[in-house]
Design a protein around this motif. Sequence first.
Motif, PDB file in Angstrom:
ATOM      1  N   MET A   1      10.631   2.947  -4.457  1.00  0.00           N
ATOM      2  CA  MET A   1       9.252   2.702  -4.897  1.00  0.00           C
ATOM      3  C   MET A   1       9.121   1.357  -5.585  1.00  0.00           C
ATOM      4  O   MET A   1       9.880   1.046  -6.491  1.00  0.00           O
ATOM      5  CB  MET A   1       8.856   3.758  -5.940  1.00  0.00           C
ATOM      6  CG  MET A   1       8.276   5.007  -5.378  1.00  0.00           C
ATOM      7  SD  MET A   1       6.537   4.909  -5.052  1.00  0.00           S
ATOM      8  CE  MET A   1       5.831   4.622  -6.645  1.00  0.00           C
TER       9      MET A   1
ATOM     10  N   ALA B   1       6.269   8.296 -11.865  1.00  0.00           N
ATOM     11  CA  ALA B   1       6.777   7.614 -10.667  1.00  0.00           C
ATOM     12  C   ALA B   1       6.246   6.181 -10.606  1.00  0.00           C
ATOM     13  O   ALA B   1       6.940   5.262 -10.182  1.00  0.00           O
ATOM     14  CB  ALA B   1       6.369   8.386  -9.418  1.00  0.00           C
ATOM     15  N   LEU B   2       4.987   5.996 -11.042  1.00  0.00           N
ATOM     16  CA  LEU B   2       4.400   4.659 -11.009  1.00  0.00           C
ATOM     17  C   LEU B   2       4.892   3.788 -12.167  1.00  0.00           C
ATOM     18  O   LEU B   2       5.099   2.595 -12.010  1.00  0.00           O
ATOM     19  CB  LEU B   2       2.875   4.752 -11.050  1.00  0.00           C
ATOM     20  CG  LEU B   2       2.233   5.237  -9.758  1.00  0.00           C
ATOM     21  CD1 LEU B   2       0.756   5.489  -9.953  1.00  0.00           C
ATOM     22  CD2 LEU B   2       2.430   4.237  -8.643  1.00  0.00           C
TER      23      LEU B   2
ATOM     24  N   GLY C   1       0.795  -1.226   0.000  1.00  0.00           N
ATOM     25  CA  GLY C   1       0.000   0.000   0.000  1.00  0.00           C
ATOM     26  C   GLY C   1       0.825   1.273   0.000  1.00  0.00           C
ATOM     27  O   GLY C   1       1.821   1.376   0.701  1.00  0.00           O
ATOM     28  N   CYS C   2       0.380   2.253  -0.809  1.00  0.00           N
ATOM     29  CA  CYS C   2       1.051   3.556  -0.859  1.00  0.00           C
ATOM     30  C   CYS C   2       1.050   4.167   0.540  1.00  0.00           C
ATOM     31  O   CYS C   2       1.985   4.851   0.932  1.00  0.00           O
ATOM     32  CB  CYS C   2       0.288   4.521  -1.762  1.00  0.00           C
ATOM     33  SG  CYS C   2      -0.495   3.790  -3.199  1.00  0.00           S
TER      34      CYS C   2
ATOM     35  N   LYS D   1      12.016   4.573  -9.323  1.00  0.00           N
ATOM     36  CA  LYS D   1      13.455   4.833  -9.265  1.00  0.00           C
ATOM     37  C   LYS D   1      14.205   3.944  -8.284  1.00  0.00           C
ATOM     38  O   LYS D   1      14.902   3.039  -8.671  1.00  0.00           O
ATOM     39  CB  LYS D   1      13.694   6.306  -8.941  1.00  0.00           C
ATOM     40  CG  LYS D   1      13.592   7.180 -10.180  1.00  0.00           C
ATOM     41  CD  LYS D   1      13.963   8.610  -9.876  1.00  0.00           C
ATOM     42  CE  LYS D   1      12.802   9.333  -9.230  1.00  0.00           C
ATOM     43  NZ  LYS D   1      12.997  10.721  -8.973  1.00  0.00           N
TER      44      LYS D   1
ATOM     45  N   ARG E   1       4.005  13.726 -13.324  1.00  0.00           N
ATOM     46  CA  ARG E   1       5.010  13.285 -12.360  1.00  0.00           C
ATOM     47  C   ARG E   1       4.539  12.029 -11.627  1.00  0.00           C
ATOM     48  O   ARG E   1       5.299  11.091 -11.393  1.00  0.00           O
ATOM     49  CB  ARG E   1       5.220  14.422 -11.367  1.00  0.00           C
ATOM     50  CG  ARG E   1       6.532  14.316 -10.667  1.00  0.00           C
ATOM     51  CD  ARG E   1       6.835  15.621  -9.997  1.00  0.00           C
ATOM     52  NE  ARG E   1       7.806  15.382  -8.955  1.00  0.00           N
ATOM     53  CZ  ARG E   1       8.570  16.314  -8.437  1.00  0.00           C
ATOM     54  NH1 ARG E   1       8.479  17.541  -8.868  1.00  0.00           N
ATOM     55  NH2 ARG E   1       9.426  16.016  -7.495  1.00  0.00           N
TER      56      ARG E   1
ATOM     57  N   ARG F   1       6.266  13.904  -0.289  1.00  0.00           N
ATOM     58  CA  ARG F   1       4.851  14.274  -0.288  1.00  0.00           C
ATOM     59  C   ARG F   1       4.325  14.060  -1.701  1.00  0.00           C
ATOM     60  O   ARG F   1       4.992  14.442  -2.667  1.00  0.00           O
ATOM     61  CB  ARG F   1       4.754  15.746   0.095  1.00  0.00           C
ATOM     62  CG  ARG F   1       3.362  16.293   0.020  1.00  0.00           C
ATOM     63  CD  ARG F   1       3.364  17.733   0.483  1.00  0.00           C
ATOM     64  NE  ARG F   1       2.015  18.270   0.352  1.00  0.00           N
ATOM     65  CZ  ARG F   1       1.714  19.528   0.580  1.00  0.00           C
ATOM     66  NH1 ARG F   1       2.645  20.374   0.960  1.00  0.00           N
ATOM     67  NH2 ARG F   1       0.470  19.937   0.445  1.00  0.00           N
ATOM     68  N   ILE F   2       3.156  13.462  -1.857  1.00  0.00           N
ATOM     69  CA  ILE F   2       2.648  13.202  -3.213  1.00  0.00           C
ATOM     70  C   ILE F   2       1.238  13.742  -3.442  1.00  0.00           C
ATOM     71  O   ILE F   2       0.618  13.440  -4.441  1.00  0.00           O
ATOM     72  CB  ILE F   2       2.674  11.690  -3.568  1.00  0.00           C
ATOM     73  CG1 ILE F   2       1.933  10.865  -2.519  1.00  0.00           C
ATOM     74  CG2 ILE F   2       4.090  11.185  -3.734  1.00  0.00           C
ATOM     75  CD1 ILE F   2       1.584   9.468  -2.978  1.00  0.00           C
TER      76      ILE F   2
END
Length: 118
Positions: free
Chosen positions: A93, A85-86, A37-38, A90, A81, A73-74
Motif C-alpha cells: 500500500m 491502513a491509510l 488510485g485505490c 504496511k 482498520r 477486500r476493503i
Amino acid sequence: MRSLFFIFFVVSLSFGADFITKTEYAKMLYINPRGIGCISCHGKNAEGKVISKYKEKNRKTKQVEQKELISPRINNVSFERFKKALDEPKNIMPSYFLTDEETKILYDYTISLDKDGK
Ligand code: HEC
C-alpha cells in the motif's frame, strides 16, 4: 501569467466544491486520490483482486512457483482498520496524505460499494 493561472485554480477550487456532492468527491478520491488510485489495486467495487502474477524460485525445492500479489477486500472493514491502513501502510500500500474528513467520506463511499449487502 502563472499567477493568473493560480488565481483561476484557487477560484475554481473554492467554487467547484459546491458543485459536487460528498459522494462524488469520495468517488473521485477512490479513483484518483493524490497518488495512485485505490481502484487500480482494490478493484471497481473494492472487492479486492489479483494485482499481478509472478514467478518465484522456491529456495528449498528449487522449483519455480507461480505466485500472486493480491489486494484485500476493503468494502467490509471497520473504520478503525481502514484509517490504520491509510495512516500506517504496511507493504504494498502506498502512503496517502488524506485529511480526517477525506478518510471519512472515502470510507463511507468504499463501504457503499459492497453490493452483496451485509
Ligand atoms: C499499489 C496497490 C494498492 C493501492 C493503490 C491501494 N492499496 Fe490498499 N492495499 C493494498 C495491499 C496489497 C494491501 C494489503 C496490505 C499490504 O500488503 O500493504 C492493502 C490493504 C488495504 C487496507 C487494509 C485491509 C484490511 O483488511 O485490513 C485498506 C483499508 C486499504 N488497503 C485501502 C486502500 C485505499 C482506501 C486506497 C486508496 C486511497 C488503497 N488502499 C490503495 C494495495 C493497494
